[in-house]
Scaffold this motif. Sequence first.
Motif, PDB file in Angstrom:
ATOM      1  N   ASP A  11     -28.262  26.145  42.146  1.00  0.00           N
ATOM      2  CA  ASP A  11     -28.746  26.793  42.281  1.00  0.00           C
ATOM      3  C   ASP A  11     -28.370  27.965  42.463  1.00  0.00           C
ATOM      4  O   ASP A  11     -27.607  28.689  43.334  1.00  0.00           O
ATOM      5  N   CYS A  12     -28.225  28.207  41.176  1.00  0.00           N
ATOM      6  CA  CYS A  12     -26.599  29.874  41.191  1.00  0.00           C
ATOM      7  C   CYS A  12     -27.933  31.517  40.096  1.00  0.00           C
ATOM      8  O   CYS A  12     -27.554  32.136  40.175  1.00  0.00           O
ATOM      9  N   THR A  13     -29.226  31.388  40.933  1.00  0.00           N
ATOM     10  CA  THR A  13     -30.081  32.856  40.704  1.00  0.00           C
ATOM     11  C   THR A  13     -29.758  33.602  40.917  1.00  0.00           C
ATOM     12  O   THR A  13     -29.963  35.155  40.580  1.00  0.00           O
ATOM     13  N   ASP A  14     -29.765  33.988  42.520  1.00  0.00           N
ATOM     14  CA  ASP A  14     -29.196  34.976  43.537  1.00  0.00           C
ATOM     15  C   ASP A  14     -27.445  34.723  43.606  1.00  0.00           C
ATOM     16  O   ASP A  14     -26.876  35.421  45.050  1.00  0.00           O
ATOM     17  N   GLY A  15     -26.522  33.916  42.890  1.00  0.00           N
ATOM     18  CA  GLY A  15     -25.410  34.051  42.709  1.00  0.00           C
ATOM     19  C   GLY A  15     -24.895  32.740  43.377  1.00  0.00           C
ATOM     20  O   GLY A  15     -25.127  31.596  43.322  1.00  0.00           O
ATOM     21  N   ALA A  16     -23.305  32.987  43.509  1.00  0.00           N
ATOM     22  CA  ALA A  16     -22.892  31.020  43.675  1.00  0.00           C
ATOM     23  C   ALA A  16     -21.287  31.712  44.535  1.00  0.00           C
ATOM     24  O   ALA A  16     -20.608  32.639  44.881  1.00  0.00           O
ATOM     25  N   THR A  17     -20.966  30.821  45.590  1.00  0.00           N
ATOM     26  CA  THR A  17     -19.990  30.846  46.353  1.00  0.00           C
ATOM     27  C   THR A  17     -19.252  29.301  46.744  1.00  0.00           C
ATOM     28  O   THR A  17     -19.127  27.831  46.112  1.00  0.00           O
TER      29      THR A  17
ATOM     30  N   MET B 265     -17.623  26.194  35.217  1.00  0.00           N
ATOM     31  CA  MET B 265     -17.800  26.391  36.482  1.00  0.00           C
ATOM     32  C   MET B 265     -18.575  27.900  36.742  1.00  0.00           C
ATOM     33  O   MET B 265     -18.630  28.066  38.266  1.00  0.00           O
ATOM     34  N   VAL B 266     -18.354  29.301  36.310  1.00  0.00           N
ATOM     35  CA  VAL B 266     -18.346  30.198  36.103  1.00  0.00           C
ATOM     36  C   VAL B 266     -19.791  30.585  35.363  1.00  0.00           C
ATOM     37  O   VAL B 266     -20.709  32.627  35.853  1.00  0.00           O
ATOM     38  N   TRP B 267     -20.736  29.946  35.195  1.00  0.00           N
ATOM     39  CA  TRP B 267     -21.383  30.535  34.088  1.00  0.00           C
ATOM     40  C   TRP B 267     -23.141  30.561  35.054  1.00  0.00           C
ATOM     41  O   TRP B 267     -23.384  28.672  35.017  1.00  0.00           O
ATOM     42  N   PRO B 268     -23.773  31.039  35.164  1.00  0.00           N
ATOM     43  CA  PRO B 268     -25.165  31.432  36.071  1.00  0.00           C
ATOM     44  C   PRO B 268     -25.645  29.908  35.453  1.00  0.00           C
ATOM     45  O   PRO B 268     -26.143  29.085  36.205  1.00  0.00           O
ATOM     46  N   ALA B 269     -25.837  30.088  34.150  1.00  0.00           N
ATOM     47  CA  ALA B 269     -26.966  28.915  33.027  1.00  0.00           C
ATOM     48  C   ALA B 269     -26.201  27.309  33.102  1.00  0.00           C
ATOM     49  O   ALA B 269     -27.092  26.812  33.694  1.00  0.00           O
ATOM     50  N   ALA B 270     -25.121  27.712  33.116  1.00  0.00           N
ATOM     51  CA  ALA B 270     -24.763  26.480  33.258  1.00  0.00           C
ATOM     52  C   ALA B 270     -24.742  25.682  34.613  1.00  0.00           C
ATOM     53  O   ALA B 270     -25.270  24.704  34.639  1.00  0.00           O
ATOM     54  N   LEU B 271     -24.206  26.172  35.582  1.00  0.00           N
ATOM     55  CA  LEU B 271     -24.286  25.669  36.775  1.00  0.00           C
ATOM     56  C   LEU B 271     -25.601  25.173  37.625  1.00  0.00           C
ATOM     57  O   LEU B 271     -25.778  24.043  37.843  1.00  0.00           O
ATOM     58  N   THR B 272     -26.755  26.027  37.271  1.00  0.00           N
ATOM     59  CA  THR B 272     -27.852  25.717  37.289  1.00  0.00           C
ATOM     60  C   THR B 272     -28.586  24.072  36.292  1.00  0.00           C
ATOM     61  O   THR B 272     -28.537  23.490  37.225  1.00  0.00           O
ATOM     62  N   SER B 273     -28.148  24.514  35.552  1.00  0.00           N
ATOM     63  CA  SER B 273     -28.626  23.061  34.569  1.00  0.00           C
ATOM     64  C   SER B 273     -27.706  21.808  35.599  1.00  0.00           C
ATOM     65  O   SER B 273     -27.485  20.631  34.833  1.00  0.00           O
ATOM     66  N   LEU B 274     -25.731  22.732  36.226  1.00  0.00           N
ATOM     67  CA  LEU B 274     -25.759  21.070  36.930  1.00  0.00           C
ATOM     68  C   LEU B 274     -26.391  20.569  38.152  1.00  0.00           C
ATOM     69  O   LEU B 274     -25.030  19.933  38.587  1.00  0.00           O
ATOM     70  N   GLY B 275     -27.392  21.539  38.769  1.00  0.00           N
ATOM     71  CA  GLY B 275     -27.709  21.055  39.777  1.00  0.00           C
ATOM     72  C   GLY B 275     -26.985  22.109  41.027  1.00  0.00           C
ATOM     73  O   GLY B 275     -27.299  21.847  42.063  1.00  0.00           O
TER      74      GLY B 275
ATOM     75  N   ALA C 142     -20.727  34.837  23.984  1.00  0.00           N
ATOM     76  CA  ALA C 142     -22.353  35.246  24.315  1.00  0.00           C
ATOM     77  C   ALA C 142     -23.114  35.445  25.171  1.00  0.00           C
ATOM     78  O   ALA C 142     -24.087  35.570  26.017  1.00  0.00           O
ATOM     79  N   ILE C 143     -21.828  35.392  26.674  1.00  0.00           N
ATOM     80  CA  ILE C 143     -22.064  34.415  28.260  1.00  0.00           C
ATOM     81  C   ILE C 143     -21.379  35.433  28.977  1.00  0.00           C
ATOM     82  O   ILE C 143     -20.716  36.781  28.131  1.00  0.00           O
ATOM     83  N   ASN C 144     -22.425  36.028  30.200  1.00  0.00           N
ATOM     84  CA  ASN C 144     -22.086  36.508  31.242  1.00  0.00           C
ATOM     85  C   ASN C 144     -21.391  35.403  32.344  1.00  0.00           C
ATOM     86  O   ASN C 144     -22.349  34.274  32.402  1.00  0.00           O
ATOM     87  N   VAL C 145     -20.404  36.125  33.030  1.00  0.00           N
ATOM     88  CA  VAL C 145     -20.317  34.567  33.816  1.00  0.00           C
ATOM     89  C   VAL C 145     -19.516  35.426  35.175  1.00  0.00           C
ATOM     90  O   VAL C 145     -19.467  36.388  35.444  1.00  0.00           O
TER      91      VAL C 145
ATOM     92  N   GLN D 184     -36.803  25.295  21.558  1.00  0.00           N
ATOM     93  CA  GLN D 184     -36.309  26.379  22.381  1.00  0.00           C
ATOM     94  C   GLN D 184     -36.130  28.426  22.527  1.00  0.00           C
ATOM     95  O   GLN D 184     -35.728  28.215  21.571  1.00  0.00           O
ATOM     96  N   THR D 185     -36.544  28.715  23.831  1.00  0.00           N
ATOM     97  CA  THR D 185     -36.582  30.432  23.773  1.00  0.00           C
ATOM     98  C   THR D 185     -34.997  30.974  24.633  1.00  0.00           C
ATOM     99  O   THR D 185     -35.096  32.424  24.837  1.00  0.00           O
ATOM    100  N   ASP D 186     -34.981  30.629  25.538  1.00  0.00           N
ATOM    101  CA  ASP D 186     -34.191  30.392  26.416  1.00  0.00           C
ATOM    102  C   ASP D 186     -32.247  30.882  25.728  1.00  0.00           C
ATOM    103  O   ASP D 186     -32.226  29.464  25.338  1.00  0.00           O
ATOM    104  N   PRO D 187     -31.595  31.866  25.316  1.00  0.00           N
ATOM    105  CA  PRO D 187     -30.106  31.595  24.194  1.00  0.00           C
ATOM    106  C   PRO D 187     -29.879  31.038  25.462  1.00  0.00           C
ATOM    107  O   PRO D 187     -28.775  29.814  24.234  1.00  0.00           O
ATOM    108  N   GLU D 188     -29.196  31.034  26.516  1.00  0.00           N
ATOM    109  CA  GLU D 188     -28.483  30.288  27.048  1.00  0.00           C
ATOM    110  C   GLU D 188     -29.298  29.124  27.538  1.00  0.00           C
ATOM    111  O   GLU D 188     -27.702  27.864  27.026  1.00  0.00           O
ATOM    112  N   GLY D 189     -30.360  28.696  27.472  1.00  0.00           N
ATOM    113  CA  GLY D 189     -30.258  26.967  27.614  1.00  0.00           C
ATOM    114  C   GLY D 189     -29.999  25.791  26.346  1.00  0.00           C
ATOM    115  O   GLY D 189     -30.003  25.020  26.029  1.00  0.00           O
ATOM    116  N   PHE D 190     -30.190  27.188  25.176  1.00  0.00           N
ATOM    117  CA  PHE D 190     -30.091  26.774  23.981  1.00  0.00           C
ATOM    118  C   PHE D 190     -28.275  26.823  23.455  1.00  0.00           C
ATOM    119  O   PHE D 190     -28.455  25.501  22.620  1.00  0.00           O
ATOM    120  N   ILE D 191     -27.633  27.151  24.276  1.00  0.00           N
ATOM    121  CA  ILE D 191     -26.527  27.331  24.200  1.00  0.00           C
ATOM    122  C   ILE D 191     -25.796  26.391  24.571  1.00  0.00           C
ATOM    123  O   ILE D 191     -25.084  25.081  24.308  1.00  0.00           O
TER     124      ILE D 191
END
Length: 389
Positions: free
Chosen positions: A140-146, A128-138, A68-71, A39-46
């Motif tokens: 897509d929070c690339t451009d934000g979340a509602t 629930m506020v971590w973009p990488a985690a939310l994306t992994s949970l299905g 280590a993360i932004n939320v 793995q080369t993506d730090p958040e995916g690794f975490i």
Amino acid sequence: MDMQADIDIIRDICLTRDPSFGRVGAAELKDALTALQGQTDPEGFILSAMRCLALAGNGHTRIIPNPAINVFPLRIVSTGTEFAALRDGTIHKLASMNGVSVAAVFARARPYLAGTPQRQRVIGPILMVWPAALTSLGLDCTDGATYELIDTAGTVTPLRIDTPTNALPLYPLYETGTLLPPTPHPDVIALPSFGSDQPTPLETQITQAAARVRSTPDAPLILDLRSNPGGDFLKTLPLLDALSTDWHGPRCVALINKFTFSAAIVHVALLRHRLGDKLHIVGEEMGDTTDFYAEGDTLDLPATGAKLRYSTAWHDWNTGQPDSTTEPEIAAHMIGAGDLQPDIHIEMTVSDLQNTRDPQLEKALQLAREDKELTHGDSSLCTPLIYQP
């Protein structure tokens, strides 16, 4: 980014240093460790590391991503079986994220979360506020979340957030579940932490609490252990000594919730052992069972900046049976206190928080008033001693 330094630490913990992994099948653990490679993506690794450490099923053993993360800047905490969100000083009930119900999101998050279902509710909201985690949970929070938030009138308001921020100011390393500063109650001994990082040293708190118990030896007591993440239970022994030798009141009510964890659970077990039927437990299930692995240490993972919390010693406050990993000073006090389920089960709701109600405390005060009336013929309670977190 090369994650090998982090992988080496994780492998060492899982394979040689943390006995809680003895409950994990060899093939399952091997697959989880293999998934960390390449793995080369730090958040995916975490996230993969969180899933690996969660296999131990132990609330103390986990990856802590917070440093280590932004939320997205929204504070979410578990309240009973619901989730509350704080926005601009106002508490809301969280309904959904990007159109997916909060219950569904949390169910998807569980494989990444350590410990019991209650412990998972404690540490889960950060996903629930971590973009990488939310994306992994299905989601897509690339451009934000509602986020759909519900106010006291039942009005649903969508909140769009697209700019993440550092997680630690909103999500501390030791989650206590508080949204707003607590309001002290004059009839409650509040013990919010058994850790060393407090404005008033723990030793001072315990000494003064023991003196207070001795000063009113016949009064009913309320001990508030809610939101207490633990620390050093050995330093709380003087309070237990005062309760078991110098206090003769009718009842001691211990308030607990899912954020009551680690040494705070041990304190409740010792209260049960010392006080027997005089102890009345009110609240919801604590953040762990009464048998768990703990001690150990917290390590910094150098590549990603996350933290790894591992365990080294067995605690059994259910049956009181130490094993070869139990430290002697702990084994010397270990007793069997059972599962410590609440005598009166009361869960808080988001509506309670929104309307500044505390049904758990209200029940404790009711019990104390009843005891006071029976023993002294009046409804006044004891002289207050309050510690604010």
